[in-house]
Enzyme design. Structure first.
Site, short mmCIF file in Angstrom:
data_model
loop_
_atom_site.label_atom_id
_atom_site.label_comp_id
_atom_site.label_asym_id
_atom_site.label_seq_id
_atom_site.Cartn_x
_atom_site.Cartn_y
_atom_site.Cartn_z
CG HIS A 141 -8.92 2.54 -9.55
ND1 HIS A 141 -8.97 1.32 -8.92
CD2 HIS A 141 -10.01 2.59 -10.36
CE1 HIS A 141 -10.03 0.65 -9.33
NE2 HIS A 141 -10.69 1.40 -10.21
CG HIS A 142 -9.19 1.09 -2.91
ND1 HIS A 142 -8.01 0.72 -2.27
CD2 HIS A 142 -10.10 1.23 -1.91
CE1 HIS A 142 -8.22 0.64 -0.97
NE2 HIS A 142 -9.48 0.95 -0.73
CB ALA A 143 -6.24 -0.80 -8.69
CB ILE A 145 -3.09 4.23 -2.78
CG1 ILE A 145 -4.33 5.03 -3.24
CG2 ILE A 145 -1.83 4.70 -3.47
CD1 ILE A 145 -4.28 6.50 -2.89
CG ASN A 349 -5.16 -1.79 -2.03
OD1 ASN A 349 -5.92 -1.06 -1.40
ND2 ASN A 349 -4.96 -1.64 -3.33
#
Length: 515
Positions: A141-143, A145, A349
């Protein structure tokens, strides 16, 4: 990860913006080659290797713990029921067991949401490919990385020799005290330390560190949020001079008549790529030589990123011409810019972005790349003052915001507003630096690592590039209702690359090629 760690506003936003049509995970399609004399079970060997890396990659064992009623950001906590068999799976690759078949399967699998009750990652191993190759589809999940953190995680997990390295288990950490007496004592210490120091821009943002309860009940969340707001106010006060300078620079650039053309060039025309997307994805990958791309950048007087933008522009231009849908005004690209310091491997991020004209209205490839180089420099100059603002605004938190943002994201998704609103950009193009040395997993050599990124409503096409050894691996992903077969664009890229090289080739090279 023994203690709860609250997500930043930027990290959490990827959770809130996620809908069934718009999954917010990123991934890769890696191709490995087994040694000719390999006799083991690669799937089991790979799983054992990943299990041994868990101590150095704690994000792999972290699951989400939501706040009551979604009044605040969730936290990462260690999953005490972690089971690696729920994250690494053996995939089935039908005949003819080749890469195009794997790419179609990856596109289908990338459209499926991750299970938020578990750590937010999955690996799928595809054995039985031709030439002793192994396919690996991974998604996280982009949460967790961004591109930089993903590249760092790749280097942490894989090895630089065919023989896997031994990872020493970390020493057991004592849990920090979160009892009311400990919290009160830490709060008093922080308060005294705050008033003992000089209140200036250099010290204030870094010095205050108020205690947290680290618990997930409503009272603890309200207390922790109050501590966060106090910290943020103090840091904000210390950052006011920097922020005022950044705002002054932005206003100065906007009001400068010389900048008006740059701002006008960032306006995006409406295209067939800027519509609402379905829950299906089309994916394909292609590779070119990194050294040749760098040579082209040097010959043109630009950067590698400019060449990537020019290749993306040329491919999209060719495709839209075939569809009879190329706009007369130049299209634009949303280009992420990393804020990550060199050597920073934190799983989060650290990124913001810029909008850049990609000169799709210019037919000549040489003139198009030269225009992109000029426009990219202007876009960087326009966005540069915003870099200083990002650390201050990227973690703004307000109680109740999570549920509000999720409702707004769902309404936007269901209303098809992206079909009628002007697009912020036409495509997304991202270039992620990767490792230059050869990597291995369980004795298998890594040949390619093709990025698999995110398509969104209004930005159906995403082109993400990652360098590895002496190659650039391009990953094209799109909403399948917008571009049903994105392989068509991949097939155009080598031709576009050759056209750019020919346009900038020295005259001597052209004569020898003609003879």
């Amino acid at each position: 990860m023994s203690d709860a760690k609250k997500l930043t506003s930027m990290d959490a936003s990827f959770l809130y913006l996620e809908t069934p049509e718009m999954p917010m995970h990123v991934g890769s399609m890696a191709i490995f080659r087994l040694p000719e004399d390999y006799k083991g079970n690669f799937f089991e060997d790979f799983k054992a290797m990943i299990a041994s890396r868990l101590p150095i990659a704690p994000i792999l064992k972290a699951r989400l713990e939501k706040a009551p009623l979604d009044i605040d950001h969730p936290s990462w906590v260690e999953d005490d029921q972690f089971d690696i068999d729920r994250h690494i799976f053996r995939g089935s690759l039908p005949a003819p067991h080749d890469r195009p078949t794997l790419e179609r399967i990856v596109g289908w699998m990338h459209a499926k949401l991750l299970n938020r009750a578990r750590p937010l990652w999955e690996f799928y191993v595809f054995e039985g490919m031709k030439d002793n190759e192994i396919g690996l589809y991974s998604k996280m999940h982009h949460a967790c990385i961004d591109g930089g953190a993903g590249a760092a995680l790749t280097s942490m997990i894989y090895d630089v020799t065919p023989v896997p390295r031994t990872i020493e288990p970390p020493a057991a950490r004592a849990r920090t005290g979160n009892e009311p007496r400990d919290i009160a004592a830490n709060l008093i210490d922080s308060y005294q330390a705050l008033w003992r120091q000089p209140f200036d821009g250099s010290a204030a943002p870094k010095s205050i560190d108020l205690p947290r309860s680290g618990k997930s009940d409503l009272g603890s969340i309200l207390f922790d949020n109050a501590m966060f707001q106090i910290e943020s106010a103090v840091k904000f006060a210390g950052s006011i001079p920097t922020m005022l300078k950044s705002v002054s620079d932005v206003v100065g650039k906007i009001s400068d008549p010389k900048s008006r053309d740059s701002i006008a060039s960032m306006a995006s025309p409406s295209t067939i790529l800027n519509k609402a997307i379905s829950s299906e994805r089309s994916f394909a990958g292609v590779s070119i030589s990194l050294s040749r791309a760098k040579a082209l950048a040097k010959q043109s007087g630009g950067k590698l990123n400019d060449v990537v933008l020019a290749l993306s522009s040329g491919v999209v231009r060719r495709y839209l011409l075939q569809q009879g849908a190329l706009p007369t005004k130049s299209m634009t690209a949303a280009v992420p810019i990393s804020l990550r310091e060199e050597g920073n491997t934190d799983s989060n991020n650290q990124v913001f972005g810029m909008i850049c004209s990609i000169a799709t209205n210019i037919e000549d490839p040489k003139a198009r790349l030269e225009a992109i180089i000029a426009q990219s420099a202007k876009s960087k100059e326009m966005s540069h003052p915003l870099r200083a603002l990002m650390p201050q605004v990227s973690n703004i938190s307000m109680l109740g915001a999570p549920i509000l943002v999720q409702i707004m994201a769902l309404l936007y998704s269901r209303s098809n507003l992206s079909d009628v609103l002007p697009p912020a950009a036409n495509i997304t193009v991202s270039n992620v630096p990767g490792p230059r040395q050869t990597l291995y997993a369980a004795g298998a050599e890594l040949l390619h690592i093709v990025p698999v990124s995110i398509s969104t409503h209004g930005l159906a096409l995403n082109i993400t590039v990652q360098s590895y050894r002496d190659q650039l691996d391009f990953g094209f992903i799109a909403g399948a209702n917008i571009i049903p077969h994105v392989q068509v664009l991949c097939d155009m890229l080598p031709t576009e690359f050759a056209a750019l090289e020919a346009a900038f080739a020295p005259p001597a090279d052209l004569k020898s090629a003609a003879s």
